[in-house]
Design an enzyme around this catalytic site. Structure first.
Site, PDB file in Angstrom:
ATOM      1  N   ARG A 105       0.865  -1.177   0.000  1.00 49.43           N
ATOM      2  CA  ARG A 105       0.000   0.000   0.000  1.00 49.43           C
ATOM      3  C   ARG A 105       0.905   1.232   0.000  1.00 49.43           C
ATOM      4  NH1 ARG A 105      -2.530   2.989   4.748  1.00 49.43           N
ATOM      5  NH2 ARG A 105      -3.823   4.498   3.650  1.00 49.43           N
ATOM      6  N   HIS A 148      -2.654  10.981   1.041  1.00 46.28           N
ATOM      7  CA  HIS A 148      -2.146  10.663   2.379  1.00 46.28           C
ATOM      8  C   HIS A 148      -1.491  11.945   2.917  1.00 46.28           C
ATOM      9  CE1 HIS A 148      -0.893   7.061   5.034  1.00 46.28           C
ATOM     10  NE2 HIS A 148      -0.538   8.150   5.701  1.00 46.28           N
ATOM     11  N   GLU A 193      -7.346   8.350   6.243  1.00 45.26           N
ATOM     12  CA  GLU A 193      -7.666   8.912   7.554  1.00 45.26           C
ATOM     13  C   GLU A 193      -8.176  10.351   7.515  1.00 45.26           C
ATOM     14  OE1 GLU A 193      -4.377   8.354  10.230  1.00 45.26           O
ATOM     15  OE2 GLU A 193      -4.475   6.182  10.093  1.00 45.26           O
ATOM     16  N   ASN A 319      -7.538   1.515   9.740  1.00 46.03           N
ATOM     17  CA  ASN A 319      -6.254   1.661  10.434  1.00 46.03           C
ATOM     18  C   ASN A 319      -6.540   1.672  11.931  1.00 46.03           C
ATOM     19  OD1 ASN A 319      -5.314   2.078   7.849  1.00 46.03           O
ATOM     20  ND2 ASN A 319      -4.740   4.218   8.148  1.00 46.03           N
ATOM     21  N   TYR A 321      -4.670   1.573  15.938  1.00 45.88           N
ATOM     22  CA  TYR A 321      -3.442   1.620  16.747  1.00 45.88           C
ATOM     23  C   TYR A 321      -3.642   1.411  18.244  1.00 45.88           C
ATOM     24  CZ  TYR A 321      -0.946   2.907  12.570  1.00 45.88           C
ATOM     25  OH  TYR A 321      -0.393   2.867  11.322  1.00 45.88           O
ATOM     26  N   GLU A 377      -3.628  -0.420   7.965  1.00 44.60           N
ATOM     27  CA  GLU A 377      -2.479  -0.068   8.810  1.00 44.60           C
ATOM     28  C   GLU A 377      -2.682  -0.655  10.198  1.00 44.60           C
ATOM     29  OE1 GLU A 377      -1.485   4.127   9.279  1.00 44.60           O
ATOM     30  OE2 GLU A 377      -1.755   4.470   7.139  1.00 44.60           O
TER      31      GLU A 377
END
Ligand code: FCB
Length: 471
Positions: A105, A148, A193, A319, A321, A377
């Protein structure tokens, strides 16, 4: 947030040693990750790795401008050189292929490929053509993100994402890219995002362009989502064989107590983190609770906008985290209450794999039209050192293993998840944190640009090899 994560980790994981981790990294026999069609890859982004910011006609982006302002980025770092990937892309593709990674990606730098008048920049386009062609020659599945975060500065000078016109310019850009690159891209993601672009960029100023007003954040979000909505049909027309989607970062909010006020706070945390983006995309409406949290911030929405934004998607990139533990702020919002004694990473982010599983299974219940999902991600930063040519990134190995297990659990609970991309292929420019935070499964020595495969990457490669052999 606390930053001395390694100390916490050491006390929580005394049994972790090189041997035991290596042996246990491979997923259990009944894991869905053994399925050959579950795509395993790695991700990067243009500004974080390319460097060469003044080369071949690339124009300045908002991150060039922002990182040049003293105090905005840790240690005054900028993406001017980064991983020098613009020059080293061939070796980087070799490295990716040598690890057996099946997907890559990447993102395209908008300021590299067209000028302010929309005239294509051939040199910039050729860079991505060469890169994508080589990836296809290697049999690697390509996921390309159009945005991005490196907005051309000339667009920011005209209001950036606060200006509705930027959404139309984005559709022009998507048109050019999909005409030029059709056939080399397996999946297009419009935006990476939008929460970060809108909230960190325009709501609290932590990211470029550095503005700070909740009303700006909601209006920027609307224009970002509109840009996405305008681009999807263009991508479909120009490159029908590829998949079209968008990438959202999702956050788990947990209540600090069982009190109704804290539960409401956790709900509102997730509204602004997840529903703010996913509701317009999948339900065609903004969540009304958002405007309870941020009163008076309703964006200007024109007739037809919500239909444009909510056109069907082929996939949703997720994504993930960490989680955020919150309590009521005593008014209409929430405040962070960092938990003590939990495992954290170099970013200070709590390691909380259950959050990924719980969010995914929750989305399946909330959105009847939830598209197939790729985890686009997931990963962590640690202060990795090269010793005798090796990097023992013990915490990352354990982190990846636990998050992959969470993905497996979500799949078994019925969520359609088709792949997972490690963030990141290599250490890179981590936005406001510069080069200090190392997220790669490959170490980069920024003084020599030497790449060193970390132990985590070796173990992922080992698993992929085993899986291939079994198929
Ligand atoms: C995400 C970004 C990515 C990287 C990781 C750590 O928010 O998409 O570029 O910085 O965080």
């Amino acid at each position: 947030m606390a930053n001395d994560a390694s100390a916490v980790f050491d006390t929580l994981s005394p049994a972790v040693s090189r041997g035991s981790l290596a042996d246990s990294f491979t997923p259990p026999a009944d894991s869905t990750l053994w399925r050959k069609n579950f795509l395993l890859g790695a991700a990067t982004a243009s500004y974080q790795i390319e460097g060469a910011v003044n080369e071949d006609g690339r124009l300045p982006s908002i991150w060039d401008t922002f990182s040049a302002i003293p105090g905005k980025v840790l240690a005054g770092d900028t993406g001017a050189v980064a991983c020098d990937h613009y020059h080293r892309w061939e070796a980087d593709v070799e490295m990716l292929a040598s690890l057996g990674l099946e997907g890559y990606r990447l993102s395209i730098a908008w300021p590299r490929v067209m000028d302010a008048a929309g005239v294509p920049n051939r040199k910039g386009l050729d860079f991505y053509k060469r890169l994508l062609n080589r990836l296809k020659e290697k049999g690697i599945t390509t996921f390309v993100t159009l945005y991005h975060w490196d907005l051309p500065q000339h667009l920011e000078d005209r209001g950036g994402w606060l200006n509705r016109d930027t959404a139309y310019r984005f559709a022009d850009y998507a048109d050019l890219m999909s005409r030029e690159l059709a056939g080399t891209v397996d999946a297009w993601a419009t935006l990476n995002e939008p929460w970060c672009s809108a909230y960190l960029g325009y709501g609290n100023g932590h990211h470029a362009p550095g503005l700070a007003d909740d009303r700006f954040a909601t209006q920027a979000m609307h224009h970002l989502l509109l840009a996405h909505g305008f681009a999807v049909p263009v991508l479909r027309a120009n490159d029908p064989a590829s998949q079209k989607g968008i990438v959202a970062n999702i956050g788990r909010g947990t209540p600090n107590s069982n009190s109704a006020a804290d539960q409401r706070a956790a709900h509102l945390f997730e509204v602004q983190h997840n529903a703010w983006i996913l509701d317009p995309l999948l339900k065609g409406a903004y969540p009304q609770d958002l405007f309870e949290l941020w009163p008076g911030t309703e964006p200007l929405v024109l007739e037809g906008d919500m239909q444009t934004i909510s056109a069907p998607l082929d996939f949703l990139g997720i994504n993930y985290y960490f989680r955020t533990n919150v309590a009521s702020d005593g008014a209409h919002g929430f405040r962070d209450v960092p938990l003590e004694g939990v495992e954290r990473t170099q970013m200070g982010w709590e390691v909380y794999p259950d959050g990924l599983r719980d969010l995914l299974t929750g989305f399946k219940k909330t959105y009847h039209n939830l598209p197939p999902i790729y985890i686009t991600e997931n990963g962590m930063a640690s202060d990795d050192q090269v010793t005798d040519g090796h990097v023992e990134d013990t915490q990352r190995i354990s982190f990846l293993k636990r998050h992959l297990a969470a993905v497996d659990q979500a799949i078994k609970a019925g969520v359609d998840i088709r792949g997972y991309f490690l963030w990141s292929l290599m250490d890179n420019f981590e936005w406001a944190f510069g080069y200090e935070r190392r997220f790669g499964v490959v170490h980069v020595d920024y003084s020599t640009q030497k790449r060193t495969i970390k132990r985590s990457a070796e173990l992922v490669a080992k698993f992929l090899k085993e899986r291939k052999a079994r198929a």
